[in-house]
Design an enzyme around this catalytic site. Structure first.
Site, PDB file in Angstrom:
ATOM      1  N   ASP A   1      45.526  62.271  50.712  1.00 12.03           N
ATOM      2  CA  ASP A   1      46.849  62.961  50.209  1.00 12.03           C
ATOM      3  C   ASP A   1      46.680  64.428  49.304  1.00 12.03           C
ATOM      4  O   ASP A   1      45.521  64.579  49.047  1.00 12.03           O
ATOM      5  CB  ASP A   1      48.363  62.544  49.681  1.00 12.03           C
TER       6      ASP A   1
ATOM      7  N   ASP B   1      51.806  53.985  53.473  1.00 11.19           N
ATOM      8  CA  ASP B   1      51.061  53.439  52.959  1.00 11.19           C
ATOM      9  C   ASP B   1      51.957  53.139  51.678  1.00 11.19           C
ATOM     10  O   ASP B   1      53.318  54.419  51.865  1.00 11.19           O
ATOM     11  CB  ASP B   1      49.629  54.671  52.543  1.00 11.19           C
TER      12      ASP B   1
ATOM     13  N   CYS C   1      50.707  32.320  55.423  1.00 11.89           N
ATOM     14  CA  CYS C   1      49.852  32.802  54.660  1.00 11.89           C
ATOM     15  C   CYS C   1      48.703  32.417  55.232  1.00 11.89           C
ATOM     16  O   CYS C   1      48.030  31.596  55.279  1.00 11.89           O
ATOM     17  CB  CYS C   1      50.125  33.694  53.883  1.00 11.89           C
TER      18      CYS C   1
ATOM     19  N   CYS D   1      46.193  34.080  54.143  1.00 13.94           N
ATOM     20  CA  CYS D   1      45.042  34.920  53.649  1.00 13.94           C
ATOM     21  C   CYS D   1      43.988  33.880  52.399  1.00 13.94           C
ATOM     22  O   CYS D   1      44.251  33.170  52.456  1.00 13.94           O
ATOM     23  CB  CYS D   1      45.910  36.515  52.869  1.00 13.94           C
TER      24      CYS D   1
ATOM     25  N   CYS E   1      45.818  32.083  49.655  1.00 14.79           N
ATOM     26  CA  CYS E   1      46.619  30.919  50.406  1.00 14.79           C
ATOM     27  C   CYS E   1      46.272  29.790  50.771  1.00 14.79           C
ATOM     28  O   CYS E   1      46.317  28.837  50.687  1.00 14.79           O
ATOM     29  CB  CYS E   1      48.101  31.747  50.536  1.00 14.79           C
TER      30      CYS E   1
ATOM     31  N   HIS F   1      46.964  38.981  48.240  1.00 14.10           N
ATOM     32  CA  HIS F   1      47.711  38.298  49.502  1.00 14.10           C
ATOM     33  C   HIS F   1      48.968  39.100  49.031  1.00 14.10           C
ATOM     34  O   HIS F   1      49.245  39.498  50.703  1.00 14.10           O
ATOM     35  CB  HIS F   1      48.555  37.191  48.639  1.00 14.10           C
TER      36      HIS F   1
END
Length: 374
Positions: free
Chosen positions: A94, A267, A305, A307, A310, A336
């Protein structure tokens, strides 16, 4: 830029949501997408390899903060951000405009640029459009942003008009200052809540012909209906074939609202910030791992989930790590939350391709409103 372009592959028949591929010098990324934020050339507690394994494409780094530490010259000597932080995917920087906005008590805006106090040591600094482009070119990201003024909400029409006109002039100066031809420069549409100013800014920036466009000045305290109108006012007058990006949005309802209106990129620091405070986005709504009820809960954080967190750890263990202030706990919770939003984008893309995005959005928002949403 032959190595950077948007390929739109499908538009939902019932709204402006669209599925596509953004081709970049560091790989292709499916849209719409969520970009994790790595302010200081790192997503807090996570490695580049972990981010890639979660399906992350772009990550975002901060021009203002990197100009202070370690300094753009150091990054340039390292070979640019990709080599410096060992991330081989696309990166966006940015302009630092929002950070300057957040220093409102210690800044002065003029036609030339912004003079403000360095938040680390109080030294006076100046950001001009030309200086920002110089810094971003040394950092070497794939996408770089123009310098703009992030207008506070609410603001008077007169102030927003003056600021928006200056933002357009700054955008033109950024385009004129750009020397590298391997970085995609995005303009930023301002205009506050005012339809005519959003339209005017979008049209004028389109004339400058940027590679992509961001919609700025959102998620700074305005009501949701105003946020939605800000997007609609801008998108209607931006080139259809260019990527569109909303800065600083990470809540489910705002993400889905943006996608419905044709926005491709988002974002936010929200997933990692929430994780550091023990708050988790789950398929059962938002939970706080500090709650005592999880002390002896030996089930996964979210059984829907996929991930790493998890798959391998229980709520009881995650609560233990958090209560003991263990860094590993913050890492797992961040993994997560980031994966949760990346997966949300995956499901959104699937819904768009099947022309059912509106029903998907309704289902998701109802689900989280019913279950302690966020």
């Amino acid at each position: 830029m032959k190595d950077f372009y948007l390929q739109i592959l499908h538009k939902d028949k019932n709204c402006k949501a669209r599925y596509g591929i953004l081709h970049t010098p560091h790989g292709d990324v499916e849209l719409p997408m969520f970009m994790p934020v790595g302010t200081l050339a790192t997503v807090k507690t996570l490695s580049p390899e972990e981010l890639k394994s979660m399906g992350s494409g772009f990550i975002l780094a901060n021009t203002y903060h990197l100009s202070l530490r370690p300094g753009e010259d150091i990054v340039q000597k390292a070979g640019g951000l990709h080599k410096f932080m060992n991330y081989d995917g696309p990166i966006l920087t940015d302009s630092g405009g929002f950070q300057v906005f957040s220093l409102s008590q210690n800044r002065k805006i003029s036609e030339e640029g912004v003079i403000f106090k360095n938040h680390l040591n109080g030294d006076l600094m100046e950001f001009t459009p030309e200086k920002v482009i110089e810094i971003e070119e040394k950092l070497g990201a794939d996408v770089i942003m123009v310098l703009d003024e992030c207008i506070p909400y609410p603001s008077t029409y007169e102030y927003v008009k003056e600021s928006t006109e200056r933002t357009i002039r700054w955008a033109k100066r950024c385009k004129d200052a750009q020397k590298r031809d391997d970085q995609a420069l995005f303009g930023i549409v301002q205009g506050g809540e005012y339809k005519d100013l959003r339209e005017y800014c979008a049209i004028e920036l389109s004339k400058i012909d940027f590679v992509g466009y961001a919609i700025g000045g959102t998620s700074i305290g305005e009501p949701k209906e105003v946020y939605s109108k800000m997007i609609q006012y801008a998108v209607e007058y931006l080139p259809v074939d260019k990527p569109k990006y909303i800065m600083g949005v990470g809540s489910i309802d705002y993400l889905l609202e943006g996608i419905e209106n044709g926005v491709d990129m988002f974002d936010c620091v929200l997933p990692t910030r929430l994780a550091r405070h023990g708050a988790l986005m789950t398929s059962k709504g938002r939970i706080n791992i500090r709650d005592a009820k999880y002390k002896d809960d030996f089930t996964p954080l979210d059984d829907e989930c996929d991930c790493y967190c998890c798959k391998h750890y229980t709520k009881a263990y995650l609560r233990h790590l958090y209560v003991c202030d263990e860094t590993f706990g913050k890492r797992l919770l961040s993994i997560h939350n980031i994966r949760f939003l990346i997966h949300l984008m995956e499901e959104a893309r699937k819904a768009i391709k099947e022309d059912r995005f509106l029903s998907f959005k309704e289902e998701m928002i109802k689900k989280y409103n019913d279950k302690r949403g966020f």
